[in-house]
Design a protein around this motif. Structure first.
Motif, PDB file in Angstrom:
ATOM      1  N   UNK A  92      -2.429 -33.394  16.905  1.00 46.12           N
ATOM      2  CA  UNK A  92      -2.514 -34.271  18.079  1.00 46.12           C
ATOM      3  C   UNK A  92      -3.926 -34.790  18.298  1.00 46.12           C
ATOM      4  N   UNK A  97      -4.156 -38.676  18.830  1.00 49.45           N
ATOM      5  CA  UNK A  97      -4.554 -39.240  20.119  1.00 49.45           C
ATOM      6  C   UNK A  97      -5.941 -39.888  20.087  1.00 49.45           C
ATOM      7  N   UNK A 109      -5.746 -43.677  21.168  1.00 49.04           N
ATOM      8  CA  UNK A 109      -6.581 -44.087  22.302  1.00 49.04           C
ATOM      9  C   UNK A 109      -7.495 -45.237  21.903  1.00 49.04           C
ATOM     10  N   UNK A 166      -7.538 -48.830  23.671  1.00 46.74           N
ATOM     11  CA  UNK A 166      -8.728 -49.266  24.408  1.00 46.74           C
ATOM     12  C   UNK A 166      -9.514 -50.351  23.685  1.00 46.74           C
ATOM     13  N   UNK A 167      -9.361 -50.437  22.373  1.00 48.95           N
ATOM     14  CA  UNK A 167     -10.176 -51.402  21.639  1.00 48.95           C
ATOM     15  C   UNK A 167      -9.434 -52.640  21.161  1.00 48.95           C
ATOM     16  N   UNK A 216      -3.110 -51.625  30.339  1.00 49.57           N
ATOM     17  CA  UNK A 216      -2.737 -50.224  30.135  1.00 49.57           C
ATOM     18  C   UNK A 216      -2.929 -49.392  31.394  1.00 49.57           C
ATOM     19  N   UNK A 217      -3.701 -49.924  32.347  1.00 48.57           N
ATOM     20  CA  UNK A 217      -4.053 -49.125  33.524  1.00 48.57           C
ATOM     21  C   UNK A 217      -3.363 -49.591  34.803  1.00 48.57           C
ATOM     22  N   UNK A 251       4.261 -34.201  21.785  1.00 50.91           N
ATOM     23  CA  UNK A 251       3.515 -33.289  22.657  1.00 50.91           C
ATOM     24  C   UNK A 251       4.130 -33.227  24.054  1.00 50.91           C
ATOM     25  N   UNK A 305       4.299 -35.651  28.781  1.00 55.54           N
ATOM     26  CA  UNK A 305       5.349 -35.944  29.777  1.00 55.54           C
ATOM     27  C   UNK A 305       5.878 -37.369  29.605  1.00 55.54           C
ATOM     28  N   UNK A 358       5.707 -43.569  33.334  1.00 52.10           N
ATOM     29  CA  UNK A 358       4.525 -42.968  32.716  1.00 52.10           C
ATOM     30  C   UNK A 358       3.880 -43.970  31.778  1.00 52.10           C
ATOM     31  N   UNK A 359       3.134 -44.883  32.354  1.00 58.01           N
ATOM     32  CA  UNK A 359       2.725 -46.078  31.623  1.00 58.01           C
ATOM     33  C   UNK A 359       1.624 -45.828  30.579  1.00 58.01           C
ATOM     34  N   UNK A 360       0.512 -45.252  30.992  1.00 56.68           N
ATOM     35  CA  UNK A 360      -0.600 -45.066  30.046  1.00 56.68           C
ATOM     36  C   UNK A 360      -0.151 -44.206  28.860  1.00 56.68           C
ATOM     37  N   UNK A 361       0.586 -43.143  29.152  1.00 57.90           N
ATOM     38  CA  UNK A 361       1.106 -42.288  28.075  1.00 57.90           C
ATOM     39  C   UNK A 361       1.990 -43.098  27.128  1.00 57.90           C
ATOM     40  N   UNK A 407      -0.078 -45.028  24.707  1.00 56.27           N
ATOM     41  CA  UNK A 407      -0.580 -44.167  23.625  1.00 56.27           C
ATOM     42  C   UNK A 407       0.504 -43.915  22.578  1.00 56.27           C
ATOM     43  N   UNK A 420      -1.933 -30.549  25.172  1.00 53.09           N
ATOM     44  CA  UNK A 420      -0.692 -31.161  24.693  1.00 53.09           C
ATOM     45  C   UNK A 420       0.546 -30.310  24.936  1.00 53.09           C
ATOM     46  N   UNK A 442      -1.615 -47.058  36.240  1.00 49.49           N
ATOM     47  CA  UNK A 442      -0.918 -46.834  34.977  1.00 49.49           C
ATOM     48  C   UNK A 442      -0.939 -45.378  34.530  1.00 49.49           C
ATOM     49  N   UNK A 464      -0.219 -42.872  36.365  1.00 46.72           N
ATOM     50  CA  UNK A 464       0.872 -42.159  37.067  1.00 46.72           C
ATOM     51  C   UNK A 464       0.461 -40.693  37.341  1.00 46.72           C
TER      52      UNK A 464
END
Lengths: 409, 409
Positions: A32, A36, A40, A44-45, A53-54, A248, A252, A279-282, A285, B54, B250, B252
């Protein structure tokens, strides 16, 4: 002490070797970090509008997440999954809670397999105060003859199908690599279950949690696929899934695959209106992990690890279980369901085993809304690595020999 | 079309300048890239056991998250917050849904301010099928005299306090920087509300969403602090909070600050047993952001930005609102609550404004479980930057002048 609270105490004891928990452990989570880190960076890039994303996001879930997921599942299932029929969740527990609380709730009926996932039947009964009706099972799945009869008996006379409420009850099943029993429903039983659900206006929530943790050639067909065979498809099955077992649990994150008439109710709820994507940001990812092929690689890796552990567990039990104890080797999932001689109380066995042998496991009574299966034990391969698992199994078999003296001893 | 569905349609129209949404926009989210890059690195590179982030995690939430949060809040509130009284949530919507579904549910009573947060009263009424009773408000908060009377009238004769169910009903309030009205409860009203809640065995869910978005010297005292003044403290108030307004929706992620007797029920629920921490990985990221001081810096930055926008909005309205339209300048939060002349229907105004002036806003009727406040409008400063906001406000005031011809025209 309340027996359930007692089992929780053993579950939480960090000095016990865990054969109870059904979640990935350190070994199958170690990738992981890499996954991750890359996911990430990708989010982010490379996002064109970074702040997407936020933000609050679409109730049904991010489009990129649903598209990547549909592609991933279409390959894994070898069956078409449409992104329009997917909705993001915060894991399968939240998915079930969301469905049950919005569609059914207090005093409505939930038909469940006996045995079933321990925290699901107590959640429906205690948290949401539904009427939980246990239905017997055999090696081919839920007993559809008994279920048919129970459905006829329980249907309220006043019920009529509406857009907002097309179902008067739910059936909760784990038809693939069942928790705790390990079996898969036969194709005939799947077809029959779908037919009955349609006929009686009930919703089947199929928990497809372990489907991608298969040890044969491919994933057994999910129940939803049987529903879709019908050309008058309206949709009586929801497939409730999660990244908890294949990536993972800490993330969640999960998804529902559901017919339009179910998605409509979920998306139009006020809880969805208020919070948006669950659960948007997750999900961003996970979308990146799928886009980069990391999720696909990871599931292959852990499948092999779990398969090896399952073989170790079944070989050890085969050799070392005392007479009168039996099990069937599962073709996927995390659990072996061991039947001990009738006279054995698995909760007493747990007490002794925790004290003397420093291991835990799930006593069968937890899985049974009818209070049955007292002489059953669920053992999990998911958390411990191969060496620790071997040690735990030796301890378990020694404990059994202590607890159930054989004639020859 | 159903009026609520119509408002949602305007909310979702990407071609409208958004004065409706109560969430951060691109400008106040742009630091998230830096924050989450550093927080992710901190979690993935400095954790002693990497796989902890995780796994399934403790029901109440990660210890590090709760410790960092307690420290952050103690400073921000200038009042002690204990990590043992915090529980992780997946945002305030999930927090409210969780509390309401576990403690109350179908046919139980929820007393709510009139006006209140639009998606909360519909969630309690439509999603969870509670009986929602509106209580009038004034500039000092909920009318505690009327509330007292309504509580006496509604209490079921059969109710007795138990460990599992110490409350027969809930009161849902936003006592600090109210949504939609912008006001704060007076200290006297807070004291009185807590006294009444105790006397009647009800739980107050105080949504402390905007408390840290203050434009004065410090955050007004949260309702929970008034409950704690009593030396016979049992706990009748839960503070339901979120990172959505002070970091990123985002994500949550949120938290409950709650008395032990409430936390016990939440932690012992089967839904907690099954999924563990409601949003674990996100909570590890937020913990890192607090540990690194990034959250603290961010909240200071966005507070100043929102303060400037609020001044712009209030100055513009002061100058340009037509006669008969009034508002009170809030000392924090996202919303200005504009009262238009009695005869104005804000939904009709929205229709015209969306079409001709390409902006949206919240018509007051959405906020009212009694169907009142039809001539009110909620304007949000949260999403648009200063320049866009100025443009939107000009459009809004022009629309008002079109819609409400003054005597002099």
């Amino acid at each position: 002490m309340d027996p359930i609270a007692e089992v929780k105490m053993y579950e939480d004891s960090s000095d016990l070797l865990p054969l109870l928990v059904g979640g990935p452990g350190p070994d199958t989570l170690q990738n992981c970090k890499e996954i991750f880190t890359k996911a990430t960076a990708s989010v982010l890039e490379t996002e064109t509008d970074l702040t997407q994303a936020f933000r609050y996001a679409d109730e049904q879930g991010d489009q990129e997440y649903r598209d990547q997921l549909a592609k991933f599942l279409t390959t894994e299932y070898n069956d078409t999954v449409k992104s329009s029929e997917l909705m993001v969740t915060a894991g399968a527990t939240q998915g079930l809670y969301f469905l049950a609380s919005l569609f059914f709730n207090k005093h409505k009926v939930a038909f469940v397999e006996d045995p079933t996932y321990y925290a699901a039947h107590t959640m429906l009964q205690c948290d949401l105060q539904m009427k939980v009706v246990p239905v017997p099972t055999d090696a081919n799945g839920i007993d559809t003859n008994v279920l048919d009869k129970l459905l006829s008996e329980n249907r309220p006379k006043s019920f009529t199908v509406t857009l907002e409420q097309p179902f008067w009850a739910m059936i909760y099943v784990i038809s693939v690599f069942n928790n705790p029993a390990g079996w898969c429903y036969s194709p005939e039983r799947c077809g029959e279950l779908v037919r009955i659900a349609r006929q009686h206006d009930v919703l089947v929530v199929a928990e497809d949690i372990y489907n991608l943790v298969y040890y044969g050639e491919s994933s057994p067909k999910r129940l939803l696929a049987y529903d879709k065979l019908d050309h008058d498809y309206m949709g009586n099955v929801v497939s409730n899934c999660t990244f908890s077992k294949i990536l993972a649990p800490g993330l969640r994150l999960g998804w529902l695959e559901a017919p339009e008439r179910v998605l409509r109710v979920l998306k139009n709820s006020s809880v969805s209106w208020s919070g948006g994507s669950l659960n948007h940001y997750a999900s961003k990812l996970a979308a990146a992990a799928m886009k980069l092929g990391l999720q696909q690689k990871h599931v292959q890796t852990v499948r092999q690890i779990y398969k090896n552990r399952m073989m170790l567990m079944c070989e050890t039990l085969q050799k070392s279980l005392p007479p009168g104890a039996t099990f069937t080797q599962p073709q996927g999932g995390f659990f072996v369901w061991v039947k001990l001689p009738e006279a054995v109380d698995a909760l007493q066995l747990l007490r002794m085993t925790a004290k003397k042998y420093k291991i835990n496991f799930l006593p069968g009574f937890c899985t049974s809304p009818s209070g049955g299966f007292k002489n059953y034990v669920r053992l999990s391969i998911s958390f411990c690595n191969q060496a620790t698992l071997a040690q735990g199994l030796d301890a378990f078999c020694s404990a059994l020999r202590d607890f159930i003296p054989t004639d020859t001893e």
